[in-house]
Design a protein around this motif. Structure first.
Motif, PDB file in Angstrom:
ATOM      1  N   THR A  48       0.845  -1.189   0.000  1.00  0.00           N
ATOM      2  CA  THR A  48       0.000   0.000   0.000  1.00  0.00           C
ATOM      3  C   THR A  48       0.887   1.249   0.000  1.00  0.00           C
ATOM      4  O   THR A  48       2.095   1.163   0.225  1.00  0.00           O
ATOM      5  CB  THR A  48      -0.909   0.025   1.239  1.00  0.00           C
ATOM      6  OG1 THR A  48      -0.075   0.111   2.412  1.00  0.00           O
ATOM      7  CG2 THR A  48      -1.771  -1.219   1.320  1.00  0.00           C
ATOM      8  N   ASP A  49       0.269   2.393  -0.220  1.00  0.00           N
ATOM      9  CA  ASP A  49       1.025   3.647  -0.140  1.00  0.00           C
ATOM     10  C   ASP A  49       1.620   3.840   1.245  1.00  0.00           C
ATOM     11  O   ASP A  49       2.743   4.326   1.388  1.00  0.00           O
ATOM     12  CB  ASP A  49       0.121   4.837  -0.491  1.00  0.00           C
ATOM     13  CG  ASP A  49      -0.076   4.998  -1.998  1.00  0.00           C
ATOM     14  OD1 ASP A  49       0.849   4.642  -2.757  1.00  0.00           O
ATOM     15  OD2 ASP A  49      -1.150   5.459  -2.419  1.00  0.00           O
ATOM     16  N   ALA A  50       0.871   3.441   2.272  1.00  0.00           N
ATOM     17  CA  ALA A  50       1.363   3.586   3.645  1.00  0.00           C
ATOM     18  C   ALA A  50       2.586   2.703   3.889  1.00  0.00           C
ATOM     19  O   ALA A  50       3.554   3.117   4.540  1.00  0.00           O
ATOM     20  CB  ALA A  50       0.255   3.246   4.639  1.00  0.00           C
ATOM     21  N   LEU A  63       4.447  -7.377  -3.938  1.00  0.00           N
ATOM     22  CA  LEU A  63       5.139  -6.289  -4.628  1.00  0.00           C
ATOM     23  C   LEU A  63       4.197  -5.668  -5.649  1.00  0.00           C
ATOM     24  O   LEU A  63       3.116  -6.198  -5.932  1.00  0.00           O
ATOM     25  CB  LEU A  63       6.425  -6.790  -5.303  1.00  0.00           C
ATOM     26  CG  LEU A  63       6.354  -7.971  -6.275  1.00  0.00           C
ATOM     27  CD1 LEU A  63       5.915  -7.521  -7.671  1.00  0.00           C
ATOM     28  CD2 LEU A  63       7.704  -8.672  -6.375  1.00  0.00           C
ATOM     29  N   LEU A  64       4.617  -4.549  -6.210  1.00  0.00           N
ATOM     30  CA  LEU A  64       3.859  -3.864  -7.254  1.00  0.00           C
ATOM     31  C   LEU A  64       4.605  -4.005  -8.573  1.00  0.00           C
ATOM     32  O   LEU A  64       5.842  -3.928  -8.608  1.00  0.00           O
ATOM     33  CB  LEU A  64       3.694  -2.382  -6.917  1.00  0.00           C
ATOM     34  CG  LEU A  64       2.959  -2.047  -5.618  1.00  0.00           C
ATOM     35  CD1 LEU A  64       2.918  -0.533  -5.417  1.00  0.00           C
ATOM     36  CD2 LEU A  64       1.553  -2.624  -5.620  1.00  0.00           C
ATOM     37  N   ALA A  65       3.869  -4.220  -9.653  1.00  0.00           N
ATOM     38  CA  ALA A  65       4.504  -4.389 -10.963  1.00  0.00           C
ATOM     39  C   ALA A  65       3.647  -3.748 -12.045  1.00  0.00           C
ATOM     40  O   ALA A  65       2.417  -3.803 -11.990  1.00  0.00           O
ATOM     41  CB  ALA A  65       4.710  -5.864 -11.269  1.00  0.00           C
ATOM     42  N   PRO A  90      -5.395  -4.719 -10.344  1.00  0.00           N
ATOM     43  CA  PRO A  90      -4.860  -3.359 -10.169  1.00  0.00           C
ATOM     44  C   PRO A  90      -4.724  -2.978  -8.696  1.00  0.00           C
ATOM     45  O   PRO A  90      -5.550  -3.344  -7.857  1.00  0.00           O
ATOM     46  CB  PRO A  90      -5.904  -2.480 -10.868  1.00  0.00           C
ATOM     47  CG  PRO A  90      -6.578  -3.391 -11.837  1.00  0.00           C
ATOM     48  CD  PRO A  90      -6.613  -4.733 -11.166  1.00  0.00           C
ATOM     49  N   SER A  91      -3.638  -2.256  -8.410  1.00  0.00           N
ATOM     50  CA  SER A  91      -3.395  -1.772  -7.055  1.00  0.00           C
ATOM     51  C   SER A  91      -3.933  -0.353  -6.897  1.00  0.00           C
ATOM     52  O   SER A  91      -3.988   0.420  -7.861  1.00  0.00           O
ATOM     53  CB  SER A  91      -1.884  -1.777  -6.770  1.00  0.00           C
ATOM     54  OG  SER A  91      -1.588  -1.071  -5.578  1.00  0.00           O
ATOM     55  N   GLN A  92      -4.306  -0.019  -5.678  1.00  0.00           N
ATOM     56  CA  GLN A  92      -4.755   1.333  -5.374  1.00  0.00           C
ATOM     57  C   GLN A  92      -3.584   2.253  -5.026  1.00  0.00           C
ATOM     58  O   GLN A  92      -3.783   3.452  -4.795  1.00  0.00           O
ATOM     59  CB  GLN A  92      -5.758   1.307  -4.217  1.00  0.00           C
ATOM     60  CG  GLN A  92      -7.043   0.566  -4.547  1.00  0.00           C
ATOM     61  CD  GLN A  92      -8.036   0.587  -3.403  1.00  0.00           C
ATOM     62  OE1 GLN A  92      -7.801   1.197  -2.355  1.00  0.00           O
ATOM     63  NE2 GLN A  92      -9.168  -0.095  -3.579  1.00  0.00           N
ATOM     64  N   ALA A  93      -2.376   1.699  -4.999  1.00  0.00           N
ATOM     65  CA  ALA A  93      -1.202   2.518  -4.677  1.00  0.00           C
ATOM     66  C   ALA A  93      -0.978   3.563  -5.757  1.00  0.00           C
ATOM     67  O   ALA A  93      -1.102   3.279  -6.953  1.00  0.00           O
ATOM     68  CB  ALA A  93       0.024   1.630  -4.530  1.00  0.00           C
ATOM     69  N   GLY A 133       4.633   6.836  -7.595  1.00  0.00           N
ATOM     70  CA  GLY A 133       5.215   6.872  -8.933  1.00  0.00           C
ATOM     71  C   GLY A 133       4.202   7.060 -10.039  1.00  0.00           C
ATOM     72  O   GLY A 133       4.479   6.730 -11.190  1.00  0.00           O
ATOM     73  N   GLY A 134       3.017   7.580  -9.712  1.00  0.00           N
ATOM     74  CA  GLY A 134       2.007   7.795 -10.738  1.00  0.00           C
ATOM     75  C   GLY A 134       0.983   6.694 -10.854  1.00  0.00           C
ATOM     76  O   GLY A 134       0.051   6.781 -11.668  1.00  0.00           O
ATOM     77  N   GLY A 135       1.119   5.634 -10.061  1.00  0.00           N
ATOM     78  CA  GLY A 135       0.121   4.569 -10.066  1.00  0.00           C
ATOM     79  C   GLY A 135       0.271   3.621 -11.249  1.00  0.00           C
ATOM     80  O   GLY A 135       1.364   3.381 -11.763  1.00  0.00           O
TER      81      GLY A 135
END
Length: 294
Positions: free
Chosen positions: A177-179, A251-253, A271-274, A277-279
């Motif tokens: 998450t962003d947090a 992780l995010l990709a 899709p992530s809500q993070a 870096g622009g999402g």
């Protein structure tokens, strides 16, 4: 002459008869003017193996490569062992890689690796590296190239070089998450990991979390497309799995990297809500409960 003396003389004469006088002309190698190899008998081709270590010597390079293929860090060299023996000059042959947990002392090296690997808006700040490598260095892993034995013996001043790293923290959330990607700005003085008033989720590393969030899998540009990242990630996954210290890796990709992480067991969870870096990220999750024990 007694019968015993006669028998000894007969043995000496028999031994001498077994040798033939060889002239210099006989010792010279003859040239096959017809371009054909001299004939060789089956008896001349027979070799005696002196111990079991010599068994299947013809295929020892294949055996070595097969064994190395299962090594968590040197697997990337497996396909190059035979070429190395034949004098290859590929970059692999000079790496002598070694993996190691990172500490606060490697902040500058990590910054350099990430600056070369990611666009500016997706890089971690120097202070983020300081925070993560101070709070949870055991969740990081670096791969280094080593000076060769010959260089060490010659007194070379060449130092280890960080080729790539994995940096991570813990969270109690099931995904990145962003947090979890952020950090508390007062982390040097405030050691608590509890959420502050108004926060739904505490920022940064959560020691009791069951999810390990991988924030960075980065390799120096001049060592990309060589398998270094794959070896590093495979080694990291095995390390965390064996330690049994987490329920999952997350992780995010971006879309173009989903297949890469999928090869290591990460599932695309959508899709992530993070917005970092622009999402436009995808949640990739590897559940250790889904992996079979070796």
């Amino acid at each position: 002459m007694s019968s015993e003396q006669s028998r000894i003389e007969d043995k000496k004469q028999q031994a001498e008869d077994d040798f033939e006088t060889v002239s210099h002309e006989d010792a010279e190698t003859s040239i096959n003017t017809e371009g054909k190899s001299p004939s060789t008998t089956q008896d001349e081709l027979k070799l005696t193996r002196f111990n079991n270590n010599n068994q299947d010597d013809e295929d020892d390079s294949d055996d070595d490569e097969h064994a190395m293929a299962h090594h968590p860090i040197f697997g990337m060299l497996a396909g190059r062992l035979g070429q190395r023996r034949r004098g290859s000059t590929h970059k692999y042959d000079k790496l002598h890689p070694e993996n190691q947990v990172l500490s606060i002392a490697y902040v500058e090296d990590c910054v350099q690796v990430e600056d070369g690997a990611f666009p500016e808006d997706e890089r971690a700040s120097r202070e983020k590296f300081e925070y993560r490598l101070s709070r949870c260095p055991e969740l990081s892993l670096g791969i280094f190239s080593q000076p060769t034995k010959a260089e060490v013996e010659k007194g070379s001043t060449k130092k280890r070089k960080l080729l790539g790293h994995i940096i991570a923290t813990r969270t109690s959330a099931p995904c990145v998450t962003d947090a979890s990607m952020d950090y508390p700005k007062d982390w040097k003085t405030n050691k608590t990991t509890l959420p502050k008033p108004g926060e739904k989720e505490a920022l940064g590393h959560q020691e009791a979390g069951g999810t390990i969030c991988i924030h960075s899998v980065a390799v120096r540009p001049d060592y990309q497309s060589m398998g270094v990242g794959s070896v590093l990630l495979r080694s990291y996954i095995q390390r965390i799995k064996d330690a049994k210290i987490a329920d999952r890796l997350a992780l995010l990709a971006h879309d173009d990297m989903k297949n890469f992480y999928g090869r290591f067991g990460f599932d695309d969870m959508g899709p992530s809500q993070a917005t970092f870096g622009g999402g436009n990220w995808n949640n990739m999750i590897l559940e250790f409960s889904d992996l079979q024990d070796d």
